[in-house]
Design an enzyme around this catalytic site. Structure first.
Site, PDB file in Angstrom:
ATOM      1  N   ASN A   1       0.916  -1.352   0.157  1.00  0.00           N
ATOM      2  CA  ASN A   1       0.088   0.149   0.088  1.00  0.00           C
ATOM      3  C   ASN A   1       1.033   1.080  -0.099  1.00  0.00           C
ATOM      4  O   ASN A   1       1.701   1.770   1.033  1.00  0.00           O
ATOM      5  CB  ASN A   1      -0.891  -0.091   1.183  1.00  0.00           C
ATOM      6  CG  ASN A   1      -1.426   1.073   1.484  1.00  0.00           C
ATOM      7  OD1 ASN A   1      -2.105   2.046   0.598  1.00  0.00           O
ATOM      8  ND2 ASN A   1      -2.130   1.359   2.667  1.00  0.00           N
TER       9      ASN A   1
ATOM     10  N   LYS B   1      -0.082   4.318  -0.171  1.00  0.00           N
ATOM     11  CA  LYS B   1      -0.605   5.468   0.445  1.00  0.00           C
ATOM     12  C   LYS B   1      -0.485   6.918  -0.285  1.00  0.00           C
ATOM     13  O   LYS B   1      -0.437   6.644  -1.294  1.00  0.00           O
ATOM     14  CB  LYS B   1       0.036   5.928   1.956  1.00  0.00           C
ATOM     15  CG  LYS B   1       0.142   4.395   2.606  1.00  0.00           C
ATOM     16  CD  LYS B   1       0.386   4.346   4.210  1.00  0.00           C
ATOM     17  CE  LYS B   1       0.401   3.212   4.822  1.00  0.00           C
ATOM     18  NZ  LYS B   1       0.428   3.351   6.246  1.00  0.00           N
TER      19      LYS B   1
ATOM     20  N   HIS C   1      -9.435   1.124   5.189  1.00  0.00           N
ATOM     21  CA  HIS C   1      -8.128   1.089   6.003  1.00  0.00           C
ATOM     22  C   HIS C   1      -8.413   2.119   6.982  1.00  0.00           C
ATOM     23  O   HIS C   1      -9.244   2.953   7.102  1.00  0.00           O
ATOM     24  CB  HIS C   1      -7.228   1.575   4.829  1.00  0.00           C
ATOM     25  CG  HIS C   1      -5.663   1.832   5.465  1.00  0.00           C
ATOM     26  ND1 HIS C   1      -5.115   2.544   6.269  1.00  0.00           N
ATOM     27  CD2 HIS C   1      -4.885   0.936   5.094  1.00  0.00           C
ATOM     28  CE1 HIS C   1      -3.923   1.995   6.455  1.00  0.00           C
ATOM     29  NE2 HIS C   1      -3.648   1.343   5.909  1.00  0.00           N
TER      30      HIS C   1
ATOM     31  N   GLU D   1      -6.526   4.389   8.409  1.00  0.00           N
ATOM     32  CA  GLU D   1      -6.204   5.977   8.107  1.00  0.00           C
ATOM     33  C   GLU D   1      -7.530   6.483   7.640  1.00  0.00           C
ATOM     34  O   GLU D   1      -7.844   7.426   7.536  1.00  0.00           O
ATOM     35  CB  GLU D   1      -5.206   5.964   7.044  1.00  0.00           C
ATOM     36  CG  GLU D   1      -3.894   5.749   7.861  1.00  0.00           C
ATOM     37  CD  GLU D   1      -2.682   5.078   6.915  1.00  0.00           C
ATOM     38  OE1 GLU D   1      -2.778   5.149   5.766  1.00  0.00           O
ATOM     39  OE2 GLU D   1      -1.741   4.631   7.766  1.00  0.00           O
TER      40      GLU D   1
ATOM     41  N   GLU E   1      -5.215  -5.492  10.554  1.00  0.00           N
ATOM     42  CA  GLU E   1      -4.386  -4.505  10.828  1.00  0.00           C
ATOM     43  C   GLU E   1      -4.440  -3.686  12.168  1.00  0.00           C
ATOM     44  O   GLU E   1      -5.418  -2.911  12.328  1.00  0.00           O
ATOM     45  CB  GLU E   1      -4.399  -3.456   9.603  1.00  0.00           C
ATOM     46  CG  GLU E   1      -4.151  -3.854   8.446  1.00  0.00           C
ATOM     47  CD  GLU E   1      -3.490  -2.817   7.368  1.00  0.00           C
ATOM     48  OE1 GLU E   1      -2.532  -3.143   6.810  1.00  0.00           O
ATOM     49  OE2 GLU E   1      -4.029  -1.722   7.111  1.00  0.00           O
TER      50      GLU E   1
ATOM     51  N   GLY F   1       2.373   1.722  10.572  1.00  0.00           N
ATOM     52  CA  GLY F   1       3.550   2.798  10.576  1.00  0.00           C
ATOM     53  C   GLY F   1       4.235   3.260  11.837  1.00  0.00           C
ATOM     54  O   GLY F   1       4.456   4.450  12.035  1.00  0.00           O
TER      55      GLY F   1
ATOM     56  N   SER G   1       3.532  -2.851  10.441  1.00  0.00           N
ATOM     57  CA  SER G   1       4.824  -2.587  10.589  1.00  0.00           C
ATOM     58  C   SER G   1       5.737  -3.956   9.943  1.00  0.00           C
ATOM     59  O   SER G   1       6.600  -4.607  10.712  1.00  0.00           O
ATOM     60  CB  SER G   1       5.289  -2.104  11.920  1.00  0.00           C
ATOM     61  OG  SER G   1       4.958  -1.040  11.965  1.00  0.00           O
TER      62      SER G   1
HETATM   63  C1  PEP Z   1      -0.563  -0.079   5.978  1.00  0.00           C
HETATM   64  O1  PEP Z   1      -0.629   0.998   5.650  1.00  0.00           O
HETATM   65  O2  PEP Z   1      -1.605  -0.959   5.668  1.00  0.00           O
HETATM   66  C2  PEP Z   1       0.223  -0.377   6.821  1.00  0.00           C
HETATM   67  C3  PEP Z   1       0.285  -1.768   7.315  1.00  0.00           C
HETATM   68  O3  PEP Z   1       1.632   0.219   7.083  1.00  0.00           O
HETATM   69  P1  PEP Z   1       3.032  -0.197   7.647  1.00  0.00           P
HETATM   70  O4  PEP Z   1       3.475  -1.411   6.975  1.00  0.00           O
HETATM   71  O5  PEP Z   1       3.908   1.189   7.225  1.00  0.00           O
HETATM   72  O6  PEP Z   1       2.702  -0.196   9.205  1.00  0.00           O
END
Ligand code: PEP
Length: 252
Positions: A13, A15, A98, A100, A170, A176, A216
């Site tokens: 992703n 973003k 997601h 976010e 997630e 992040g 992460s």
């Molecule tokens: C994501 O945006 O779905 C995500 C898991 O980000 P990150 O790997 O940076 O934690």
């Protein structure tokens, strides 16, 4: 991971990162390494780069996703992108719900539900994102939060015989932040989600649903996460932006 039942998927992703030329360059590098990966590989560039990246990945093992969609086919919805536009540009997948989007853009379980229905109608494979916040985990609400997100997100969704669905767990506190859930925490939640899916969806769709972990994921932890029995792949944010780093994840 159960490759006999489900081909694992590792999804990047991107973003709100990368100009068109940056996205094209990374996609080209990825195409070169994805053929030898033991998993399906997918990338979700920003909307502005979809058409150019589609031209790079077409006919290669790298699948294309959008990061969101609107549920209407067209209309006076300034700033929105429709499922028709996404299939037209060559997307096969779309990320929905997601954290976010839920945190910063007012996404609710109801709008997630509408987007899932729209994606399936247009034969886009939805990646339904669910996850608890740190406060919810600390107050032992993880499973009730996830159950609600799954049930509401999928309520009344008319799955067809050829429909596909991906679910991404997630934990919001791991996105992040550099904090990864432990493999025990991941396996516990994935087994729970597998149970919810088995209860809610008919076979063989239920058996085909892949459950990805996101939060992460990096080259250093990809292998132990991917080796958990109920993990069918990963949704990767930051570590998917560099083809060299993502390559190490897809070849975990
Ligand atoms: C994501 O945006 O779905 C995500 C898991 O980000 P990150 O790997 O940076 O934690």
């Amino acid at each position: 991971m159960n490759p006999a039942l489900r081909k694992p998927l590792i999804a990047g992703n991107w973003k709100m990162y990368k100009t068109v030329s940056e996205a094209v360059n990374t996609a080209r590098e990825l195409v070169a390494c994805a053929a030898s990966a033991p998993v399906e590989v997918m990338i979700a560039p920003p909307f502005t780069a979809l058409a150019s990246v589609a031209a790079v990945v077409r006919g290669t093992p790298v699948a294309l996703a959008a990061q969101n969609l609107h549920w209407k086919n067209e209309g006076a919805y300034t700033g929105e992108i429709s499922p028709v536009m996404l299939t037209d540009v060559g997307c096969q997948y779309v990320i929905i719900g997601h954290s976010e989007r839920r945190q910063f853009f007012g996404e609710t379980d109801d709008t997630v539900n509408a987007r899932i229905q729209a994606a399936l109608t247009h034969k886009l494979i939805p990646i339904l994102c669910v996850g608890e916040t740190e406060a919810q985990r600390e107050s032992h609400e993880t499973f009730s939060v996830l159950d609600k997100q799954m049930v509401k997100g999928l309520e009344g969704v008319p799955f067809a015989a050829d429909s596909h669905l991906v679910v991404a767990y997630e934990p919001v506190w791991a996105i992040g932040t550099g904090k990864t859930a432990t493999t025990d925490q991941i396996q516990e939640v994935h087994a729970f989600l597998r149970g919810v899916i088995d209860k809610r969806l008919d076979n063989p769709l239920a058996k085909s649903v892949r459950i990805l972990y996101g939060g992460s994921v990096k080259p250093e932890n990809a292998s132990e996460i991917m080796n958990m029995p109920d993990v069918d792949g990963a949704l990767v944010g930051g570590a998917s932006l560099s083809a060299a780093t993502f390559d190490r994840i897809i070849h975990f």
